[in-house]
Design a protein around this motif. Structure first.
Motif: not given
Length: 612
Positions: A329-334, A381-386, A414-419
């Motif tokens: 999730g979050g900014i630049d999620a894709p 491509r601008g999705a905030r949750e993928v 790795m990436s922030p926002g992994i859940c």
């Protein structure tokens, strides 16, 4: 004058694992003469084959006996409803014995018949030596097969019913045969009455997927009511092969031109030649007319002789696969998801190389929520949750278990926002591939076991189908202008509307191929749809996943087009790493395609006009 004889057949299931509520609903409220169950697909056969390998008496749909029949048999017996099912899987005789034991336990007086002959695994060595090859790509037959079954037809089922069977169990037959068998028996259709056989087969094709014909997965899903109590389909079939589709009163869903036309086009190729063991069906002139709310009449199916061969599907294991899902999730999620997936695969490939093991045979990264399956057509491509879907194949389970283990490190490295939901670590499973071929009917004896007797079924073996019999409907017969663009000389008088405003759509799989059926909502929309959706246009739309050709077929009877997409599913079924290995969303991916129509038509019909 006596009323014309009809029979009512209810379609209770669409696949192994479907709800048991359909059977209960049809028994209670459907006023049916027959109840038919479809359980089998290629992957189902391989699962059952593995079960039989571990336990000789296993290999059939156990829940059909212990769950469904236990619940409905007393009521079915009281109402005189006969039951036909392909739940026998790869062990029909054991299934029959289990049903007989249940009947005795329930204190009922019912006769069970079992059809055998489809399992030809014992012929694999002979067929391999004879040079049998895969019917689509010409490859050699694999050395070690898990299952090998011929798609049988309906005469054996009719034979069983003629012997007084209340319950008929088969193995691998074509899905529509459970319905056609009842029709042959009830109407005493000769096996060369091809138009009638085609009509009965089409009725079976409409019933075989359960609620898909009664509002399930319908394009206009918002019109389909009360999915929690969706009605299951009933076909009231006449002696000429025409039939009326309905559902039990008071149930949800929807029966309409759109729902039934979508199901007719589901998983077919050339509609002039839908090959079945008993008849080659021609659906191009079929008509579907709404008679009343939730009631439509289907007529004018045509038939030609069948071929002299059965289609045979064999399955075999080819390594292992695993699929892993991470929510990001979050900014630049894709972008974060793509980098995470690539990093996990790069790390694991290096670890395999460092331990002198082969790399992954195949990998897949799809970003769900960013319209990853759309490829270059994505608008999200601008999705905030993928969801990052990461999948791979390898010849060993150990390599894939390592991939699962290493992917968990992404949560801290790795990436922030992994859940994601805890405790759902994926399991490695075998890759099961399909090998399809043709085998002479003369080499596949079919028998019915009933009342302690084994009856050999006398079947036509010579076929007679000739491709020269096929007639191309063509643009004129399809109700289209020779060149629809001539209807409007001024380009400024044209606008673009989404395909969904003009048509219904339904897609499905056939091995590694997929079909997309597009049905015009009105006949006068078809010329504009046909003008836009050329074979090349559709091929370009799916170019990011398409590995073969696209073929277009006309069905003027229901003002429709059917597109066959060859080699588009990454292997299909469990051989594919795709999130959509069966093409279920392919029609949805096409329905927002822009179609040019006259401005006057768009205004008159209040169609959504796309921005220029």
């Amino acid at each position: 004058m006596a009323a014309e004889k009809t029979i009512r057949i209810g379609g209770a299931t669409g696949f192994w694992g479907d709800t048991a509520l359909g059977a209960q609903q049809l028994i209670r409220d459907g006023a049916v003469d027959y109840l038919v169950f479809d359980y089998l697909a290629e992957i189902t056969m391989s699962i059952m084959a593995r079960a039989r390998a571990k336990k000789p008496e296993a290999g059939f749909a156990l829940d059909f006996v212990s769950g469904v029949l236990r619940t409905i048999l007393p009521d079915a017996a009281q109402r005189g409803i006969r039951i036909i099912s392909n739940a026998g899987g790869v062990n029909c005789l054991s299934c029959g014995q289990a049903i007989e034991a249940l009947i005795e336990e329930l204190g009922l007086d019912l006769k069970v018949a079992v059809v055998t002959g489809d399992d030809i695994l014992d012929q694999a060595d002979r067929l391999r030596s004879a040079g049998i090859r895969e019917m689509f790509n010409g490859t050699d037959m694999p050395a070690d097969l898990m299952s090998m079954n011929a798609y049988l037809g309906a005469p054996a089922i009719a034979t069983a019913l003629a012997q007084g069977a209340d319950i008929v169990v088969t193995g691998r037959c074509v899905d529509s045969a459970v319905t056609l068998g009842a029709c042959i028996h009830e109407f005493d259709w000769p096996l060369d009455s091809y138009d009638a056989l085609a009509g009965g087969s089409l009725a079976g094709h409409i019933l075989e997927c359960g609620a898909q014909a009664t509002g399930g997965i319908h394009t206009d899903w918002h019109l389909s009511r009360d999915w929690d109590n969706i009605g299951f389909p009933i076909a009231e079939i006449s002696a000429d092969g025409s039939f009326i589709v309905g559902k039990p009163d008071g149930t949800g869903g929807l029966v309409s031109f759109g729902t039934v036309a979508e199901q007719m086009l589901y998983e077919i190729g050339d509609p002039r030649a839908y090959f079945l063991p008993d008849v080659t069906c021609d659906f191009t002139q079929v008509t579907i007319d709404e008679l009343d709310q939730d009631k439509v009449r289907v007529a004018h199916a045509k038939g030609r002789p069948p071929t002299a061969t059965y289609k045979v599907s064999a399955t075999y294991e080819d390594g292992f696969r695993v699929g892993i899902y991470h929510t990001i999730g979050g900014i630049d999620a894709p972008a974060k998801a793509e980098r995470t997936g690539a990093s996990i695969l790069k790390r694991c490939s290096r670890m395999l190389r460092d331990s002198n093991q082969p790399d992954f045979a195949e990998t897949s990264i799809e970003i769900i929520g960013a319209e990853g399956s759309y490829g270059p057509h994505s608008r999200a491509r601008g999705a905030r949750e993928v969801i990052l879907k990461l999948a791979a194949k390898h010849e060993t389970m150990q390599a894939l278990n390592m991939l699962v283990r290493e992917s968990t490190s992404a949560a801290t490295a790795m990436s922030p926002g992994i859940c994601g939901m805890a405790g759902n670590r994926p399991k490695v499973s075998p890759v099961v591939r399909l090998f399809s071929c043709l085998v002479a009917k003369a080499d596949v004896p079919v028998s019915v076991h009933v009342g302690g007797q084994t009856i050999a079924v006398d079947l036509p073996l010579d076929g007679g189908f000739d491709a020269a019999m096929l007639v191309e409907p063509g643009a004129a017969a399809a109700g289209t202008a020779a060149d629809a663009s001539e209807a409007v000389a001024d380009a400024a008088a044209m606008v673009k509307v989404p395909l969904v405003a003009l048509a219904y759509g339904r897609s499905g799989d056939k091995g590694n191929h997929a079909n997309v059926g597009i049905i015009a909502r009105r006949a006068d929309y078809l010329p504009w749809i046909r003008r836009t959706l050329t074979e090349q246009a559709v091929a370009d739309h799916y170019a990011h996943i398409l590995e073969g050709e696209v073929r277009r077929f006309d069905l003027p009877g229901v003002h429709a087009l059917n597109f066959l997409l060859e080699n588009v599913l990454g292997g299909g079924g469990t051989a594919s790493l795709r999130n959509d290995p069966q093409g279920k969303a392919f029609a949805q991916m096409l329905l927002d395609y822009p179609v040019e129509v006259p401005r006057a038509l768009a205004v008159a019909d209040k169609l959504e006009v796309l921005a220029a």
